[in-house]
Design a protein around this motif. Sequence first.
Motif, short mmCIF file in Angstrom:
data_model
loop_
_atom_site.label_atom_id
_atom_site.label_comp_id
_atom_site.label_asym_id
_atom_site.label_seq_id
_atom_site.Cartn_x
_atom_site.Cartn_y
_atom_site.Cartn_z
N UNK A 8 44.16 2.97 25.27
CA UNK A 8 44.70 3.72 26.35
C UNK A 8 43.68 3.92 27.54
N UNK A 9 44.11 4.01 28.76
CA UNK A 9 43.34 3.94 29.85
C UNK A 9 42.17 5.07 29.90
N UNK A 10 42.22 6.16 29.34
CA UNK A 10 41.04 7.00 29.52
C UNK A 10 40.62 7.24 28.19
N UNK A 11 40.88 6.87 27.02
CA UNK A 11 40.22 7.26 25.95
C UNK A 11 38.70 7.05 25.79
N UNK A 12 38.24 5.85 26.16
CA UNK A 12 36.60 5.40 26.24
C UNK A 12 35.88 6.41 27.13
N UNK A 13 36.49 6.62 28.44
CA UNK A 13 35.69 7.20 29.25
C UNK A 13 35.68 9.01 28.86
N UNK A 52 35.17 16.46 37.33
CA UNK A 52 36.14 15.66 37.22
C UNK A 52 36.53 15.49 38.91
N UNK A 53 36.57 14.47 39.37
CA UNK A 53 36.81 14.14 40.76
C UNK A 53 37.99 13.27 40.85
N UNK A 54 39.06 13.69 41.66
CA UNK A 54 39.99 12.91 42.36
C UNK A 54 40.28 13.25 43.67
N UNK A 55 41.17 12.13 44.17
CA UNK A 55 41.46 12.15 45.52
C UNK A 55 42.69 12.84 45.94
N UNK A 56 43.47 13.37 44.88
CA UNK A 56 44.89 14.21 45.12
C UNK A 56 45.04 14.79 43.82
N UNK A 57 45.53 16.00 44.05
CA UNK A 57 45.74 17.16 43.14
C UNK A 57 46.42 16.65 41.81
N UNK A 58 47.41 15.94 41.94
CA UNK A 58 48.26 15.51 40.67
C UNK A 58 47.55 14.97 39.82
N UNK A 96 27.35 15.92 35.01
CA UNK A 96 27.88 14.83 34.79
C UNK A 96 29.02 14.77 35.50
N UNK A 97 29.80 13.57 36.26
CA UNK A 97 30.72 13.51 36.93
C UNK A 97 31.81 12.52 35.96
N UNK A 98 33.05 12.83 36.13
CA UNK A 98 34.04 11.95 35.67
C UNK A 98 34.90 11.28 36.74
N UNK A 134 22.40 12.10 41.71
CA UNK A 134 21.41 12.10 40.72
C UNK A 134 21.79 12.62 39.38
N UNK A 135 23.03 12.33 39.29
CA UNK A 135 23.85 12.55 37.96
C UNK A 135 24.41 11.08 37.21
N UNK A 136 24.73 11.50 36.02
CA UNK A 136 25.65 10.27 35.31
C UNK A 136 27.09 10.21 35.91
N UNK A 137 27.59 9.35 36.34
CA UNK A 137 29.02 9.09 36.46
C UNK A 137 29.90 8.23 35.76
N UNK A 138 30.85 8.67 34.92
CA UNK A 138 31.66 8.17 34.01
C UNK A 138 32.91 7.63 34.68
N UNK A 139 33.11 6.27 34.78
CA UNK A 139 34.26 5.61 35.24
C UNK A 139 35.08 4.98 34.35
#
Length: 184
Positions: free
Chosen positions: A65-70, A84-90, A130-132, A150-155
Amino acid sequence: RPWNLLDDALLSDADAAGGLTPALADRMRRLIAYAVEGGAQGVLLTCSLYGPVATDADAGVPVLAADAAVFASALGGGHREVLVLATFAAALDDTVDRLRASARAARSPTRIVGQVIAPGAVPDPGAADAVLLAQYSLAPHADALAEALGLPVHAGPHAAARALRTAVRNATDGLTEGSIPCSE
């Protein structure tokens, strides 16, 4: 050798149907079967909506699945709070909900918070350690964002590529280190 299959109507058809229907799940399974018949040693689904199909796919090769590993990476990183960051609310709401469900299932104490940002903006991480990134389209900005905050970013794509590479290596006999190229 990575290759891509795209059914660009799967998402809009799911939206029109009110979500993932049995017919749409069957359509995704047929795409998975097509990839395997074409020689794929592993399959990565890059739309989170179709993640449940990955878990029930009986393809004879790893299907992820797309997000299981992250999610596993973010929750297993010892973080107190993940932004968690996104460019739109949904996209934000969907990812935060699924990450929180994963945290509950893993009994992780990690706090999950979310923020919608404008493309290219540097967010205020608040108390997050951390950021996802909720969207695969944000992954090209992961390194710059990690440096700015200055934080780990999970992509997602990076974690998924590593997980798929490992799964394929574990599923295939006789492979040597580096014999499966998988771009991140």
